[in-house]
Scaffold this motif. Structure first.
Motif, PDB file in Angstrom:
ATOM      1  N   MET A 174     -56.259-107.734 -39.170  1.00  8.68           N
ATOM      2  CA  MET A 174     -55.825-107.877 -37.783  1.00  8.68           C
ATOM      3  C   MET A 174     -54.303-107.948 -37.735  1.00  8.68           C
ATOM      4  O   MET A 174     -53.706-108.924 -38.168  1.00  8.68           O
TER       5      MET A 174
ATOM      6  N   LYS B 191     -51.544-107.860 -34.961  1.00  8.75           N
ATOM      7  CA  LYS B 191     -51.178-107.783 -33.553  1.00  8.75           C
ATOM      8  C   LYS B 191     -49.671-107.693 -33.382  1.00  8.75           C
ATOM      9  O   LYS B 191     -49.180-107.621 -32.277  1.00  8.75           O
ATOM     10  N   LYS B 192     -48.961-107.808 -34.498  1.00  5.32           N
ATOM     11  CA  LYS B 192     -47.503-107.820 -34.421  1.00  5.32           C
ATOM     12  C   LYS B 192     -46.949-106.410 -34.436  1.00  5.32           C
ATOM     13  O   LYS B 192     -47.435-105.540 -35.148  1.00  5.32           O
TER      14      LYS B 192
ATOM     15  N   VAL C 292     -45.858-108.235 -29.541  1.00  5.43           N
ATOM     16  CA  VAL C 292     -47.261-108.349 -29.942  1.00  5.43           C
ATOM     17  C   VAL C 292     -48.137-107.542 -28.984  1.00  5.43           C
ATOM     18  O   VAL C 292     -47.778-107.300 -27.832  1.00  5.43           O
ATOM     19  N   THR C 293     -49.280-107.124 -29.518  1.00  8.43           N
ATOM     20  CA  THR C 293     -50.326-106.532 -28.679  1.00  8.43           C
ATOM     21  C   THR C 293     -51.558-107.436 -28.791  1.00  8.43           C
ATOM     22  O   THR C 293     -51.536-108.408 -29.538  1.00  8.43           O
ATOM     23  N   PHE C 294     -52.608-107.090 -28.090  1.00  6.10           N
ATOM     24  CA  PHE C 294     -53.758-107.983 -28.036  1.00  6.10           C
ATOM     25  C   PHE C 294     -55.035-107.259 -28.437  1.00  6.10           C
ATOM     26  O   PHE C 294     -55.192-106.067 -28.194  1.00  6.10           O
TER      27      PHE C 294
ATOM     28  N   GLU D 171     -40.991-116.297 -37.257  1.00  7.29           N
ATOM     29  CA  GLU D 171     -41.333-115.319 -36.225  1.00  7.29           C
ATOM     30  C   GLU D 171     -41.174-115.846 -34.808  1.00  7.29           C
ATOM     31  O   GLU D 171     -40.879-115.103 -33.879  1.00  7.29           O
ATOM     32  N   TYR D 172     -41.405-117.135 -34.633  1.00  6.16           N
ATOM     33  CA  TYR D 172     -41.155-117.770 -33.335  1.00  6.16           C
ATOM     34  C   TYR D 172     -40.575-119.151 -33.559  1.00  6.16           C
ATOM     35  O   TYR D 172     -40.943-119.834 -34.512  1.00  6.16           O
TER      36      TYR D 172
ATOM     37  N   GLY E 271     -53.995-117.366 -33.690  1.00  8.30           N
ATOM     38  CA  GLY E 271     -54.312-116.195 -32.884  1.00  8.30           C
ATOM     39  C   GLY E 271     -53.877-114.887 -33.519  1.00  8.30           C
ATOM     40  O   GLY E 271     -54.177-113.808 -32.997  1.00  8.30           O
ATOM     41  N   GLY E 272     -53.152-114.975 -34.623  1.00 11.06           N
ATOM     42  CA  GLY E 272     -52.753-113.758 -35.334  1.00 11.06           C
ATOM     43  C   GLY E 272     -51.420-113.182 -34.882  1.00 11.06           C
ATOM     44  O   GLY E 272     -51.110-112.032 -35.157  1.00 11.06           O
ATOM     45  N   PHE E 273     -50.623-114.014 -34.201  1.00  7.57           N
ATOM     46  CA  PHE E 273     -49.361-113.499 -33.665  1.00  7.57           C
ATOM     47  C   PHE E 273     -48.161-113.807 -34.551  1.00  7.57           C
ATOM     48  O   PHE E 273     -47.048-113.367 -34.274  1.00  7.57           O
ATOM     49  N   ALA E 274     -48.357-114.637 -35.564  1.00  7.17           N
ATOM     50  CA  ALA E 274     -47.250-114.969 -36.469  1.00  7.17           C
ATOM     51  C   ALA E 274     -47.798-115.623 -37.723  1.00  7.17           C
ATOM     52  O   ALA E 274     -48.856-116.256 -37.697  1.00  7.17           O
TER      53      ALA E 274
END
Lengths: 336, 336
Positions: A1, A3-4, A10-12, B79-80, B127-130
């Motif tokens: 996965m 999403k970055k 980011v995407t979803f 990343e954040y 959530g997979g964003f970072a």
């Protein structure tokens, strides 16, 4: 996965629907070009309250309730509220949440609050932590002038670079699944400070941040401005918009065709004496809800990029000679 | 995928490691019982800056850098950044991020910032964003007294219910995977306001919010207080802690054995003249980093619940006769 998409975007995995968007504003906004499009226009910008600050909170309350209702939900369906405003210690958001017993994330990004809220809300929903997140942003002209510049009673003259803080609040419900319009991508902004010190020229202070986020968005998504039907920054006004067009041209992007600013759309330049345009947390939130959201729903707009912009300063830092940092968050929305 | 546990709590699909925690404080904190445990103690609480506000930002900068370094990362790995503070318009956070070109979410939850940051950070990573999110919280005694109460030069006497704002900043890196300690659950707080108006009794204002979140946490996770080796609220001090024990007893929970407050741990009651204890965004953030994090790493503590607490008011709302809403976010952390 994965999403970055690059460093900032980011995407979803899921389809994230903006299930509703609501706008509640004061009389001046009601007299502007979007007057008939707002959900509620209140002739009394005090909303019967004893102070401007209490009125700002009340605008937010009404917008949060309206967005919940328009999404055909009740308060108990909402799993998180993500909200912000301009008041010291974000009191409008905190105070209104006293009457809404819901898990609450207070955010501060000045007038970028609506974008920050959509960004965080999208991550919360896509991450599987909620099905419905309520996002809100509020501001009030009188409260903002008192807090950031001069008491209104002083009758100070506003320079032509100044913007007019929107009185009102915007809110949106972000839901898992649904029929769109969808949040398809988010580019989170960095703090950018090009050395502007003038608290009456927020547009110039924020424009470099808007351009920085726009450049990152186009680069990381591999897009050009013409991918979108509408690109709208939050509250740069005429002064800031012009700077964004110039800065983006230096990056090789033509912003002359489909780019506007919510602060330009919300007031009539000639008749409303707002000088460079509108500003405040409510500017992008209410303009999105009143002008763009219905067009995304109807299909008139297929793809839009909204970039709420924030100027991060306070009266004291300004008095201490500090410059005004800016930030901007871009949210890519596509119709059903 | 159901990560939700009741209305306020979530768990995570991934193992989320707190890869580092850093604390940078002033001289008074250095003289307290945790003195030798802080990463940096600065004799000059101004840090060579021209104003208290600039010093607060500098403390935050040092803590963010220290946490990054302790996690064996460099700035470009982050990343954040999710950070908050007490200054009007969260200027400490915004201003320090000028020198850290990273995607930034500014948060405001008063002294609950560290908990709110850990909560949002966990959702972002899970959530997979970072893979790496940097969380920070800062406060400064002098800046807070000036902003919320009286200028120090006035020499006002502090009542015994008052707490002492911690001068410093705490930061932590939250990473995907890794060897722990792990964030295993988060209970996000609601705004609770029981009508306290005294800006010198923040402990009483926040205690009901802490108890509300604790009760929700135990109920939603199906746990009792003895599940944890340590339960630590953020900055209630002696006055607020006693109230939490009483309120939780009414809910049927015995908090007498393993519950403390970071505001009690950080200063020596007898010798440091801090009255009810420590407070401020930095209170829970630095106490966690200095006192608890190393014990979680060593295995001395297997499970802890930290509940940073925030009092949501400003000087003006107080002058307008408003009460002080509170909020508290609980973060469950377990050792490797």
């Amino acid at each position: 996965m994965n999403k970055k998409l690059g460093k900032q975007s980011v995407t979803f995995e899921n389809m994230l629907t903006i299930a509703s968007a609501a706008s509640v504003v004061g009389n001046k906004e009601g007299e502007g070009p979007l007057g008939a499009r707002f959900d509620e226009v209140h002739e009394d910008a005090m909303l019967g309250k004893d102070s401007w600050e209490q009125a700002e909170a009340e605008f937010l309350k009404k917008a949060l309730e309206k967005a919940t209702e328009k999404a055909r939900l009740t308060q108990s369906d909402i799993e998180y509220v993500v909200a912000g405003d301009l008041m010291n210690q974000s009191t409008s958001s905190s105070f209104v949440l006293r009457d809404m017993p819901l898990p609450f994330f207070g955010i501060f990004g000045a007038c970028s609050a609506f974008g920050e809220g959509l960004g965080l809300g999208s991550m919360i929903v896509d991450g599987g932590f909620a099905k419905h997140v309520l996002i809100g942003a509020a501001s009030h002209f009188c409260a903002a002038e008192k807090q950031f510049r001069f008491p209104l009673e002083l009758g100070g003259q506003r320079p032509l670079t100044s913007t007019w803080t929107v009185t009102g609040a915007g809110a949106a419900v972000l839901s898992l699944g649904g029929g769109g319009p969808y949040v398809r991508g988010v580019t989170t902004g960095k703090i950018i400070d090009m050395g502007i010190k003038d608290m009456n020229n927020m547009g110039a202070a924020m424009a470099p941040a808007a351009a920085d986020t726009l450049e990152a968005h186009f680069r990381e998504f591999g897009r050009t401005p013409d991918y979108y039907d509408v690109i709208a920054t939050g509250d740069l006004g005429y002064v800031g918009k012009e700077l964004v067009v110039k800065l983006m041209a230096e990056h090789g992007y033509d912003m002359s065709k489909n780019y506007t600013d919510c602060g330009i759309e919300i007031y009539d330049r000639d008749s409303q004496d707002t000088h460079s345009g509108g500003s405040g947390c409510a500017c992008s939130a209410t303009t999105f809800a009143a002008l763009y959201y219905p067009r995304l729903v109807s299909g008139e707009i297929k793809r839009m990029l909204i970039i709420p912009t924030g100027a991060l300063a306070n009266q004291m830092t300004s008095q201490q000679g500090e410059t005004i940092p800016g930030i901007a968050h871009a949210v890519a929305i596509e119709g059903p």
